[in-house]
Design an enzyme around this catalytic site. Sequence first.
Site: not given
Ligand code: ADP
Ligand code: AMP
Length: 214
Positions: A13, A88, A171
């Site tokens: 995301k 969420r 998570r």
């Molecule tokens: P989210 O915001 O959904 O938690 P991230 O964008 O932070 O996910 O991505 C999680 C990890 O996976 C990061 O280290 C990112 O560089 C990697 N990543 C994101 N998209 C891809 C993809 N399409 N293929 C492989 N790795 C990815």
């Molecule tokens: P994220 O960076 O989106 O993976 O969020 C990291 C952590 O922040 C989550 O595991 C939750 O503990 C908290 N958090 C982020 N967004 C929300 C939300 N919309 N509702 C509740 N908790 C959140």
Amino acid sequence: MRMILVGPPGAGKGTQAKRITERLGIPQISTGDMFRAAVKDGTEMGLKAKEYMDKGALIPDEVVIGVVKERLSKPDCAKGFILDGFPRTLAQASALDNLLKEIGTAIDHVVVIDVPDDDLVRRLSGRRTCRNCGFMYHIEFNPPKKPGICDRCGGELYQRDDDKEETIRNRLKTYHAQTEPIVEFYSSKGLVRKIDGTGSMEEVEKAIEKEIGA
Ligand code: ADP
Ligand code: AMP
């Protein structure tokens, strides 16, 4: 364009939100980033939020909704935004609906990025983020040129506290139990665009572009 990115932790995301932001010039609103900033600043809200984040649990709805309400009222959101990690829960989704109705607007697209749990554990345990500019890397899939150093700004890369295997599992459970039901909520409104998130970052970006027509 007002859109929501939904997906389990590690689905990509944040990675995709940053690309869309650069392309469309609308802000990324990441509640996770906002709470991490509050933790770093040591505010009262940050201290409370950390307890939930460290366990892989969700922060209470009323706190999150208050933070998002304030953020959406800022002038840079007038022409659109990308919500990353919010809503969420069903309560957050319906609060968002009401909030947008009050200002006479609505969500255009809910992009759901789908990735199997086993891939997510690998993605999250290899995630590294720049302390300075927030850019994201992966030690295997998108490594920086110099280990531990951001290519873009030279900042230090760090591993998030909640990207440890046990917290990751919690998570994922939280996502399936509390967040997945919002997909049905938005499906019934005809807003859901499902994306296969297992391809490369470029492939996922192209698939999103195709679905949202921008
Ligand atoms: P989210 O915001 O959904 O938690 P991230 O964008 O932070 O996910 O991505 C999680 C990890 O996976 C990061 O280290 C990112 O560089 C990697 N990543 C994101 N998209 C891809 C993809 N399409 N293929 C492989 N790795 C990815
Ligand atoms: P994220 O960076 O989106 O993976 O969020 C990291 C952590 O922040 C989550 O595991 C939750 O503990 C908290 N958090 C982020 N967004 C929300 C939300 N919309 N509702 C509740 N908790 C959140």
